[in-house]
Write an enzyme that holds these catalytic residues in place. Structure first.
Site, short mmCIF file in Angstrom:
data_model
loop_
_atom_site.label_atom_id
_atom_site.label_comp_id
_atom_site.label_asym_id
_atom_site.label_seq_id
_atom_site.Cartn_x
_atom_site.Cartn_y
_atom_site.Cartn_z
N TYR A 1 -12.40 14.86 1.03
CA TYR A 1 -13.42 14.03 0.36
C TYR A 1 -14.73 14.78 0.18
O TYR A 1 -15.27 14.87 -0.92
CB TYR A 1 -13.70 12.76 1.17
CG TYR A 1 -12.65 11.68 1.01
CD1 TYR A 1 -11.47 11.73 1.74
CD2 TYR A 1 -12.83 10.63 0.13
CE1 TYR A 1 -10.51 10.74 1.60
CE2 TYR A 1 -11.87 9.62 -0.01
CZ TYR A 1 -10.72 9.69 0.73
OH TYR A 1 -9.77 8.71 0.59
N ASP B 1 -0.93 11.68 5.94
CA ASP B 1 -2.07 10.83 6.30
C ASP B 1 -3.05 11.57 7.21
O ASP B 1 -4.23 11.24 7.26
CB ASP B 1 -1.60 9.54 6.99
CG ASP B 1 -0.77 8.70 6.04
OD1 ASP B 1 -0.93 8.85 4.81
OD2 ASP B 1 0.05 7.89 6.51
N PRO C 1 -5.79 -2.36 4.56
CA PRO C 1 -6.14 -1.25 5.45
C PRO C 1 -7.16 -0.25 4.93
O PRO C 1 -7.57 0.65 5.66
CB PRO C 1 -4.79 -0.56 5.69
CG PRO C 1 -3.94 -0.91 4.52
CD PRO C 1 -4.40 -2.27 4.08
N HIS D 1 -16.07 4.52 -6.93
CA HIS D 1 -15.09 5.48 -6.43
C HIS D 1 -13.69 5.16 -6.97
O HIS D 1 -13.03 6.02 -7.56
CB HIS D 1 -15.10 5.45 -4.90
CG HIS D 1 -14.12 6.39 -4.27
ND1 HIS D 1 -14.45 7.65 -3.84
CD2 HIS D 1 -12.79 6.27 -4.03
CE1 HIS D 1 -13.38 8.26 -3.35
NE2 HIS D 1 -12.36 7.43 -3.46
N GLU D 2 -13.26 3.93 -6.79
CA GLU D 2 -11.89 3.59 -7.22
C GLU D 2 -11.76 3.67 -8.74
O GLU D 2 -10.73 4.10 -9.26
CB GLU D 2 -11.49 2.20 -6.70
CG GLU D 2 -11.60 2.00 -5.19
CD GLU D 2 -10.99 3.12 -4.34
OE1 GLU D 2 -10.07 3.81 -4.81
OE2 GLU D 2 -11.47 3.31 -3.20
N GLN E 1 0.28 4.56 -1.15
CA GLN E 1 -0.24 5.89 -0.83
C GLN E 1 -0.27 6.06 0.69
O GLN E 1 -0.63 5.12 1.39
CB GLN E 1 -1.67 6.07 -1.37
CG GLN E 1 -2.10 7.52 -1.41
CD GLN E 1 -3.54 7.71 -1.90
OE1 GLN E 1 -4.29 6.76 -2.03
NE2 GLN E 1 -3.93 8.94 -2.15
N GLU F 1 -9.50 13.41 -4.15
CA GLU F 1 -10.64 12.74 -3.51
C GLU F 1 -11.96 13.49 -3.68
O GLU F 1 -13.01 12.87 -3.79
CB GLU F 1 -10.33 12.47 -2.04
CG GLU F 1 -9.14 11.52 -1.82
CD GLU F 1 -9.33 10.12 -2.40
OE1 GLU F 1 -10.47 9.74 -2.75
OE2 GLU F 1 -8.31 9.41 -2.53
N MET G 1 -8.91 0.39 8.17
CA MET G 1 -8.58 1.43 9.15
C MET G 1 -9.75 2.33 9.53
O MET G 1 -10.02 2.52 10.70
CB MET G 1 -7.50 2.31 8.55
CG MET G 1 -6.18 2.17 9.20
SD MET G 1 -5.22 3.64 8.87
CE MET G 1 -4.52 3.27 7.33
N GLY H 1 -10.79 0.61 2.24
CA GLY H 1 -11.91 0.03 1.52
C GLY H 1 -11.44 -0.32 0.12
O GLY H 1 -11.66 -1.43 -0.37
N GLY H 2 -10.79 0.63 -0.50
CA GLY H 2 -10.26 0.40 -1.83
C GLY H 2 -9.06 1.28 -2.10
O GLY H 2 -8.90 2.32 -1.44
N MET H 3 -8.22 0.87 -3.03
CA MET H 3 -7.07 1.67 -3.44
C MET H 3 -6.96 1.57 -4.96
O MET H 3 -6.90 0.47 -5.52
CB MET H 3 -5.80 1.15 -2.75
CG MET H 3 -4.52 1.85 -3.20
SD MET H 3 -4.51 3.61 -2.73
CE MET H 3 -3.62 4.31 -4.11
N GLU H 4 -6.92 2.74 -5.57
CA GLU H 4 -7.05 2.86 -7.02
C GLU H 4 -5.79 2.52 -7.81
O GLU H 4 -5.43 3.25 -8.74
CB GLU H 4 -7.51 4.28 -7.34
CG GLU H 4 -6.50 5.41 -7.00
CD GLU H 4 -6.59 5.97 -5.59
OE1 GLU H 4 -7.04 5.23 -4.69
OE2 GLU H 4 -6.20 7.13 -5.38
N GLN I 1 0.90 -1.16 0.00
CA GLN I 1 0.00 0.00 0.00
C GLN I 1 0.93 1.21 0.00
O GLN I 1 1.50 1.56 1.02
CB GLN I 1 -0.92 -0.02 1.23
CG GLN I 1 -1.69 1.28 1.48
CD GLN I 1 -2.57 1.72 0.33
OE1 GLN I 1 -3.27 0.91 -0.28
NE2 GLN I 1 -2.51 3.00 -0.01
N HIS J 1 -11.22 7.17 -9.92
CA HIS J 1 -9.82 7.61 -9.79
C HIS J 1 -9.01 7.36 -11.07
O HIS J 1 -7.94 7.96 -11.24
CB HIS J 1 -9.13 6.88 -8.63
CG HIS J 1 -9.31 7.51 -7.29
ND1 HIS J 1 -8.99 8.82 -7.02
CD2 HIS J 1 -9.74 6.99 -6.10
CE1 HIS J 1 -9.22 9.08 -5.73
NE2 HIS J 1 -9.68 7.99 -5.15
#
Ligand code: BES
Ligand code: ZN
Length: 616
Positions: free
Chosen positions: A398, A390, A281, A310-311, A156, A333, A572, A283-286, A154, A314
């Protein structure tokens, strides 16, 4: 080889020369990177690495093609806990000197590499450190199949530097090729063109032909299989999860088509999903070509799939047009939330989009309340210098970002705004933009000096002012209005019986929970639970909202389920609020610490670093 002392005089000379002003915002000053792209910048990566589960290390060689713009004597990369063994220059691999600078909190260290004016290639031999923040190494028992280990990254916001020496700024873009060697029984996938099945060698090759920023570098290795959804979309998952995932995400092809209809062609080739183990960690990562998602959104009823919208969004907002620094994070975002809800509207209808918008407003108001209505951190343009980026991952970026774009849409009308956005993505494709670049664009192409319009939108209030500007669009959902009436009744009578069948979706249940008054007794919680069985819900949005209330109101009957939730979900932003709720009382804190002791070994480094802080 260690850095040679011969290198020091070169550095001293360099630090005396004045830095030339950056020539474009793509190399604007990024407070979260040591790189100086206006002097020497990385353009292409050839990565050749081996993934070793026994030592939990990635090791190999990162070959960077660079452009030395100013005949600089050094190029600077970002480094977090990497072991740098040796650095050579050019295809002839002539050894050069390098030096790691002083560690800076949150950022790691600058890696200074001595180069010549004509240097085009830098070969960095390295391995990852024990605490690499981007990497989670899973034991077989932490996976669905329980037979094979698993690794995922991960990157980002600024963790790419913990697994690849790179210029780790979203303002710097590069293409990459990679060769990844893994145990023969596992498949490797990256944020690139991907294989669809294992081969017998354990060596996989990847190509990302589009220039991407470092935070989109991604790798996953595990017992992973693939199934197509349609011609250009599909799902990767562990074998036992695959069919459930394909069912849940059956609409992903439609989503890509809807997105294209709105803002132009999907430019990345395939769009696939990788369903990770539950410790993922987010929901989603693009990650380009391959969105990483949590398995906890597989609710069985497709109720949480807007995360995919959403992803996917992106792929335009973020991956195609990227925030230049993490202080411009709302550009990623806020735009994506706007785009996501437009796709939602296309696929699930206006009612769904309206409901999402109501939740968005609630979330924004709560965040502004938490942060303080006058806090500078509630500006869209933020300043996280000397702090972790972070910290800026919150609903200012968002949802305030979202509502800023809604304010523009409202002022100019959807048709004009859509045309503007379409041009925005086309005109800045594969570029990184600052907030100021965007505002200039907005002024030139949409506001066009119209003072009345400018006043109507209140650009400055949104971007450089605190809290929520006065022209926040009105939100509302007819379905939710009906629920307000149900809630009012319930408050009067206390009778919950018969309510459940009047709420027909998880959105409605979630809204109902959000409308419950503060100060409920445990007995009232019990009555509601008997009617709705919120405690036993399989929808993580409902679980999160209900469990926080259960803890707040001392509804202990939910504790076993809460424990199970915290032990099986590493997302998270879904578990931190629950731990936080426990921490509000000494008794809760004790329970939280007991659960955390068991849960922590299963969490990703980013997750446990955040929760360590919370529970200390
Ligand atoms: N890119 C983000 C996740 C992220 C943000 C990772 C900042 C690291 C630092 C991703 O697109 C995201 O927003 N995920 C959300 C999805 C939700 C808003 C639909 C999540 O994980 O909850
Ligand atoms: Zn996002």
């Amino acid at each position: 080889m260690k850095a040679s002392f011969l290198f020091i005089p070169i550095l001293m000379i360099l630090s005396c020369t004045t830095k030339k002003a950056t020539e474009s915002s793509a190399s604007a000053n990024d407070p979260h990177s040591f790189a100086r792209p206006s002097e020497a910048v990385a353009k292409h990566l050839d990565l050749d690495i081996k993934v070793e589960f026994e030592s939990q290390q990635i090791s190999g060689k990162a070959v960077w093609t660079i452009e030395n713009k100013t005949a600089a004597k050094e190029i600077i990369f970002d480094d977090s806990q990497l072991n740098i063994q040796k650095i050579t220059l050019g295809p002839e691999e002539k050894e050069t000197t390098f030096e790691l600078g002083k560690e800076v909190e949150f950022l790691g260290k600058p890696l200074h590499v001595a180069i010549a004016p004509d240097t085009k290639q830098i070969n960095i031999y390295y391995s990852t450190g024990k605490g690499a923040s981007a990497l989670q190494w899973l034991q077989p028992q932490q996976t669905a199949g329980k037979k094979h280990p698993y690794l995922f990254t991960q990157s980002q916001a600024i963790a790419a530097r913990s697994w690849v020496p790179c210029q780790d700024s979203p303002g710097i873009r590069f293409t990459y090729n990679a060769r990844v060697t893994v145990p023969k029984e596992l498949l490797a996938l990256m944020s690139a063109e991907n294989p669809q099945a294992k081969n017998s060698t354990g060596v996989y090759e990847f190509k990302q032909v589009h220039p991407i920023p470092s935070y989109l570098l991604a790798l996953a290795v595990g017992d992973i299989t693939f199934k197509a959804v349609d011609g250009r979309t599909g799902v990767y998952a562990e074998p036992s999860v695959l069919d459930k995932a394909v069912y849940e995400f059956a609409d992903m092809g439609k989503m890509v088509t809807a997105a294209e209809k709105l803002y132009g062609p999907y430019r990345w080739g395939r769009y696939d999903l990788l369903v990770l183990p539950p410790s993922f960690p987010f929901g989603g990562m693009e990650n380009p070509n391959l969105t990483f998602i949590t398995p906890t959104i597989i609710a069985g009823d497709r109720s949480l799939v807007s995360i995919i919208c959403h992803e996917l969004a992106h792929s335009w907002s973020g991956n195609l047009v990227t925030n230049a620094t993490w202080n411009d994070f709302w550009l990623n975002e806020g735009f994506t939330n706007y785009f996501e809800r437009r796709i939602d509207e296309e696929i699930f209808g206006k009612q769904e989009a309206e409901m999402q918008e109501v939740f968005a407003k609630q979330a924004l108001e709560e965040t502004v309340k938490d942060m303080g209505a006058t806090s500078k951190d509630t500006h869209l343009k933020t300043d996280y210098t000397n702090r972790s980026p972070d910290e800026g991952t919150n609903d200012i970026a968002y949802e305030k970002g979202y509502f800023f774009l809604r304010a523009i849409e409202e002022a100019v009308g959807r048709e004009k705004f859509d045309a503007f956005l379409r041009n925005h993505f086309d005109g800045h494709a594969f570029q990184s933009l600052s907030t100021e670049d965007f505002l200039k664009d907005l002024d030139q192409n949409l506001i066009k000096g119209d003072k009345v319009l400018e006043e109507k939108i209140k650009v400055n209030d949104w971007v450089y002012g605190p809290g929520i500007p006065t022209n926040l669009v009105a939100v509302g959902s007819a379905r939710f209005k009906a629920i307000d009436a149900l809630l009012a009744d319930w408050k009067k009578t206390g009778v919950a019986k018969g309510l459940a069948k009047q709420l027909s979706s998880n959105n409605e249940r979630k809204y109902f929970i959000s409308g419950l008054p503060a100060g409920l007794s445990a007995a009232q919680m019990q009555v509601l639970d008997a009617e709705f069985n919120f405690t036993g819900s399989h929808n993580t949005d409902i679980q999160k909202a209900w469990y926080v209330l259960a803890i707040r109101h001392g509804y202990k009957a939910a504790d076993p389920q809460i424990k199970n939730y915290l032990l099986t979900n590493g997302r998270m932003w879904h578990i931190i609020p629950v731990y936080k709720a426990y921490m509000a009382s000494p008794e809760g804190a004790k329970l939280a610490r007991e659960i955390y002791k068991i849960a922590r070994p299963n969490y990703h480094p980013m997750t446990y670093q955040a929760i360590d802080e919370l529970l200390k």
